[in-house]
Enzyme design. Structure first.
Site, PDB file in Angstrom:
ATOM      1  N   ASP A   1      -8.064  -0.513  -6.459  1.00 52.74           N
ATOM      2  CA  ASP A   1      -7.594   0.133  -5.231  1.00 52.74           C
ATOM      3  C   ASP A   1      -8.499   1.325  -4.889  1.00 52.74           C
ATOM      4  OD1 ASP A   1      -5.418  -1.540  -4.964  1.00 52.74           O
ATOM      5  OD2 ASP A   1      -3.935   0.073  -4.905  1.00 52.74           O
ATOM      6  N   VAL A   2      -8.544   1.662  -3.602  1.00 54.31           N
ATOM      7  CA  VAL A   2      -9.345   2.818  -3.189  1.00 54.31           C
ATOM      8  C   VAL A   2      -8.530   4.115  -3.163  1.00 54.31           C
ATOM      9  CG1 VAL A   2     -10.978   1.494  -1.825  1.00 54.31           C
ATOM     10  CG2 VAL A   2      -8.924   2.381  -0.739  1.00 54.31           C
ATOM     11  N   ASP A   3      -7.189   4.004  -3.135  1.00 53.60           N
ATOM     12  CA  ASP A   3      -6.386   5.221  -3.007  1.00 53.60           C
ATOM     13  C   ASP A   3      -6.061   5.784  -4.390  1.00 53.60           C
ATOM     14  OD1 ASP A   3      -4.820   3.053  -3.648  1.00 53.60           O
ATOM     15  OD2 ASP A   3      -3.154   3.587  -2.324  1.00 53.60           O
TER      16      ASP A   3
ATOM     17  N   HIS B   1       1.335  -3.005 -14.947  1.00 49.45           N
ATOM     18  CA  HIS B   1       1.827  -2.106 -13.895  1.00 49.45           C
ATOM     19  C   HIS B   1       2.588  -0.947 -14.546  1.00 49.45           C
ATOM     20  CE1 HIS B   1       4.085  -0.717 -10.409  1.00 49.45           C
ATOM     21  NE2 HIS B   1       3.426  -1.552  -9.626  1.00 49.45           N
TER      22      HIS B   1
ATOM     23  N   THR C   1       9.138  -7.432 -10.318  1.00 47.67           N
ATOM     24  CA  THR C   1       9.225  -7.691  -8.871  1.00 47.67           C
ATOM     25  C   THR C   1       8.263  -8.812  -8.454  1.00 47.67           C
ATOM     26  OG1 THR C   1       7.730  -5.799  -8.532  1.00 47.67           O
ATOM     27  CG2 THR C   1      10.092  -5.416  -8.223  1.00 47.67           C
TER      28      THR C   1
ATOM     29  N   GLU D   1      -0.627  -8.663  -4.707  1.00 45.75           N
ATOM     30  CA  GLU D   1      -0.183  -8.427  -6.086  1.00 45.75           C
ATOM     31  C   GLU D   1       0.733  -9.560  -6.574  1.00 45.75           C
ATOM     32  OE1 GLU D   1       0.807  -4.351  -7.807  1.00 45.75           O
ATOM     33  OE2 GLU D   1       2.811  -5.157  -7.477  1.00 45.75           O
TER      34      GLU D   1
ATOM     35  N   ASP E   1       0.578   6.510 -11.913  1.00 48.76           N
ATOM     36  CA  ASP E   1       0.998   7.231 -10.722  1.00 48.76           C
ATOM     37  C   ASP E   1       1.842   8.424 -11.160  1.00 48.76           C
ATOM     38  OD1 ASP E   1       2.204   8.177  -8.373  1.00 48.76           O
ATOM     39  OD2 ASP E   1       2.122   6.185  -7.448  1.00 48.76           O
TER      40      ASP E   1
HETATM   41  C1  GAL Z   1       5.270   0.120  -6.477  1.00 46.29           C
HETATM   42  C2  GAL Z   1       3.860   0.140  -5.928  1.00 46.29           C
HETATM   43  C3  GAL Z   1       3.616  -1.116  -5.127  1.00 46.29           C
HETATM   44  C4  GAL Z   1       3.966  -2.349  -5.956  1.00 46.29           C
HETATM   45  C5  GAL Z   1       5.377  -2.236  -6.479  1.00 46.29           C
HETATM   46  C6  GAL Z   1       5.771  -3.430  -7.324  1.00 46.29           C
HETATM   47  O1  GAL Z   1       5.460   1.226  -7.304  1.00 46.29           O
HETATM   48  O2  GAL Z   1       3.676   1.272  -5.094  1.00 46.29           O
HETATM   49  O3  GAL Z   1       2.276  -1.161  -4.697  1.00 46.29           O
HETATM   50  O4  GAL Z   1       3.062  -2.473  -7.024  1.00 46.29           O
HETATM   51  O5  GAL Z   1       5.515  -1.054  -7.253  1.00 46.29           O
HETATM   52  O6  GAL Z   1       7.152  -3.403  -7.576  1.00 46.29           O
HETATM   53 MN    MN Z   2      -2.998   1.561  -3.921  1.00 44.16          MN
END
Ligand code: GAL
Ligand code: MN
Length: 168
Positions: free
Chosen positions: A26-28, A48, A60, A118, A141
């Site tokens: 990702d770029v962000d 993740h 998810t 994703e 994050d």
């Molecule tokens: C969030 C993320 C999304 C996606 C999602 C999956 O935290 O910002 O880009 O990855 O989780 O549930």
């Molecule tokens: Mn991103």
């Protein structure tokens, strides 16, 4: 949504002749600690940061059978982040072409997977097991998860952003 198509096209046109490995990120985000050749492997994905200790029923994944990204609740080993994957150019070409094709089929059927590219990455890596799985040190994050003491190093971190403003 277009990253899979772009990486697939450029891999075919150039990268196959020019480089050995691709790392797709990702770029962000920003690098905040060492990221080096330890990540390289024929096909690698990254856990993740939200789901690395979760049960797979809570992942998810796309759960609608109508989508090409569908994964049933009793399948799946990991939830991979869309923002950090890679491998040899040949493997990344296979992955990105498959994901792009799946997205084209979804689009023709009027359905978009829950987490877009994703979701398709997760489906691909379930049935084409990666040769290396990176820890969430490689995609973290701090806005959502702070900085837990068990994570000694945060190597690649999300730049804070207003998710609601950007998504909606
Ligand atoms: C969030 C993320 C999304 C996606 C999602 C999956 O935290 O910002 O880009 O990855 O989780 O549930
Ligand atoms: Mn991103």
């Amino acid at each position: 949504m277009h990253r899979m198509e772009m990486i697939s096209n450029f891999s075919q046109q150039r990268f196959l002749r020019e480089v050995d490995y691709l790392v797709c990120v990702d770029v962000d985000m920003k690098f905040s600690d060492h990221v080096g050749v330890e990540i390289l492997s024929p096909l690698f994905g990254t856990l993740h940061p939200i789901f690395f200790r979760a049960a797979r029923e809570s992942f998810t994944y796309e759960r609608r059978p109508q989508s090409q990204a569908y994964i049933p609740t009793d399948e799946g080993d990991f939830y991979y982040a869309g923002g950090f994957f890679g491998g040899s150019v040949a493997e990344v070409l296979r992955l990105t072409s498959a994901c792009h094709q799946a997205m084209v089929i979804d689009q023709a059927n009027g359905i978009e997977a829950l987490w877009h590219d994703e979701s398709h990455l997760n489906r691909y890596l379930l049935y084409h097991k990666p040769t290396k799985v990176l820890s969430p040190e490689y995609l973290w994050d701090e806005q959502i998860l702070q900085r837990p003491p068990f994570l000694k190093r945060l190597r690649y971190v999300a730049v804070p952003k207003n998710h609601a403003e950007i998504r909606h």
